[in-house]
Design a protein around this motif. Structure first.
Motif, PDB file in Angstrom:
ATOM      1  N   ALA A  93       0.861  -1.188   0.000  1.00 31.80           N
ATOM      2  CA  ALA A  93       0.000   0.000   0.000  1.00 31.80           C
ATOM      3  C   ALA A  93       0.892   1.231   0.000  1.00 31.80           C
ATOM      4  CB  ALA A  93      -0.910   0.007   1.215  1.00 31.80           C
ATOM      5  N   GLU A  99      -1.064   8.007  -2.780  1.00 30.38           N
ATOM      6  CA  GLU A  99      -1.307   8.544  -4.124  1.00 30.38           C
ATOM      7  C   GLU A  99      -0.167   9.482  -4.484  1.00 30.38           C
ATOM      8  OE1 GLU A  99      -4.401  11.752  -5.306  1.00 30.38           O
ATOM      9  OE2 GLU A  99      -5.421   9.800  -5.464  1.00 30.38           O
ATOM     10  N   GLU A 140      -6.228   3.872  -7.864  1.00 29.52           N
ATOM     11  CA  GLU A 140      -6.424   2.451  -7.595  1.00 29.52           C
ATOM     12  C   GLU A 140      -5.796   1.562  -8.669  1.00 29.52           C
ATOM     13  OE1 GLU A 140     -10.335   1.107  -6.396  1.00 29.52           O
ATOM     14  OE2 GLU A 140     -10.869   3.164  -5.853  1.00 29.52           O
ATOM     15  N   THR A 141      -5.344   0.417  -8.231  1.00 29.18           N
ATOM     16  CA  THR A 141      -4.836  -0.633  -9.114  1.00 29.18           C
ATOM     17  C   THR A 141      -5.721  -1.863  -8.908  1.00 29.18           C
ATOM     18  OG1 THR A 141      -3.368  -1.634  -7.491  1.00 29.18           O
ATOM     19  CG2 THR A 141      -2.473   0.224  -8.770  1.00 29.18           C
ATOM     20  N   SER A 155      -5.823  -2.922  -5.307  1.00 23.26           N
ATOM     21  CA  SER A 155      -6.236  -1.955  -4.290  1.00 23.26           C
ATOM     22  C   SER A 155      -7.282  -2.515  -3.338  1.00 23.26           C
ATOM     23  CB  SER A 155      -6.788  -0.689  -4.945  1.00 23.26           C
ATOM     24  OG  SER A 155      -5.756   0.040  -5.543  1.00 23.26           O
ATOM     25  N   GLN A 156      -7.180  -2.036  -2.109  1.00 25.35           N
ATOM     26  CA  GLN A 156      -8.164  -2.321  -1.073  1.00 25.35           C
ATOM     27  C   GLN A 156      -8.540  -0.976  -0.450  1.00 25.35           C
ATOM     28  OE1 GLN A 156      -6.287  -5.019   1.651  1.00 25.35           O
ATOM     29  NE2 GLN A 156      -5.819  -6.507   0.066  1.00 25.35           N
ATOM     30  N   GLU A 211      -7.071   2.675  -1.779  1.00 25.54           N
ATOM     31  CA  GLU A 211      -5.699   3.170  -1.793  1.00 25.54           C
ATOM     32  C   GLU A 211      -4.927   2.544  -2.937  1.00 25.54           C
ATOM     33  OE1 GLU A 211      -5.892   0.354   0.800  1.00 25.54           O
ATOM     34  OE2 GLU A 211      -4.968  -0.629  -0.886  1.00 25.54           O
ATOM     35  N   PRO A 212      -3.940   3.258  -3.475  1.00 21.13           N
ATOM     36  CA  PRO A 212      -3.071   2.642  -4.463  1.00 21.13           C
ATOM     37  C   PRO A 212      -2.320   1.474  -3.819  1.00 21.13           C
ATOM     38  CG  PRO A 212      -2.797   5.025  -4.492  1.00 21.13           C
ATOM     39  CD  PRO A 212      -3.618   4.683  -3.277  1.00 21.13           C
ATOM     40  N   ARG A 213      -2.200   0.386  -4.564  1.00 22.51           N
ATOM     41  CA  ARG A 213      -1.539  -0.794  -4.018  1.00 22.51           C
ATOM     42  C   ARG A 213      -0.765  -1.491  -5.132  1.00 22.51           C
ATOM     43  NH1 ARG A 213      -1.791  -4.334   0.436  1.00 22.51           N
ATOM     44  NH2 ARG A 213      -3.214  -2.927   1.474  1.00 22.51           N
TER      45      ARG A 213
END
Length: 124
Positions: free
Chosen positions: A61, A64, A82-83, A86-87, A90-92
């Protein structure tokens, strides 16, 4: 004043170094300028870049705007949303990455479609 100029296709962006990955920062800084054809994975672009740097404070995680190095994949990654991993929005990353810098503003990337040419260089 920004430390880096990041160009994504024709979009100029500014970034500043973070302090939690000194070995990775030094390796990237000595390699500048770097560029590659970015592959899109959600709101992430990554491209091939081999650096001699161990994982430092590596995590999946990320905030941004993170510019991160994926040591096991030899990739430099830019995150702005987001990817697929993501959860909670958040960008992950798909695997732990080392955050080395932060983009000041990710808004210019919001309408990016597909991959893009990415270039990082020292700010003038």
């Amino acid at each position: 004043m920004p430390d880096l100029t990041v160009t994504v296709d024709d979009r100029p962006l500014e970034a500043t170094w973070t302090d939690d990955a000194p070995e990775t920062k030094a390796a990237l800084e000595s390699a500048l300028p770097v560029a590659g054809d970015g592959i899109r994975w959600g709101d992430e672009l990554y491209f091939d870049l081999a650096l001699d740097a161990p994982p430092e404070n590596a995590r999946e995680a990320v905030p941004e705007g993170a510019i991160a190095y994926w040591p096991s994949g030899n990739k430099l990654c830019l995150f702005w949303g987001e990817t697929p991993a993501s959860q909670n929005g958040e960008p992950r990353a798909a695997a732990p990455v080392t955050v080395v810098a932060m983009l000041k503003d990710v808004t210019p990337l919001s309408d990016l479609e597909g991959g893009a040419r990415v270039r990082l260089e020292r700010a003038e």
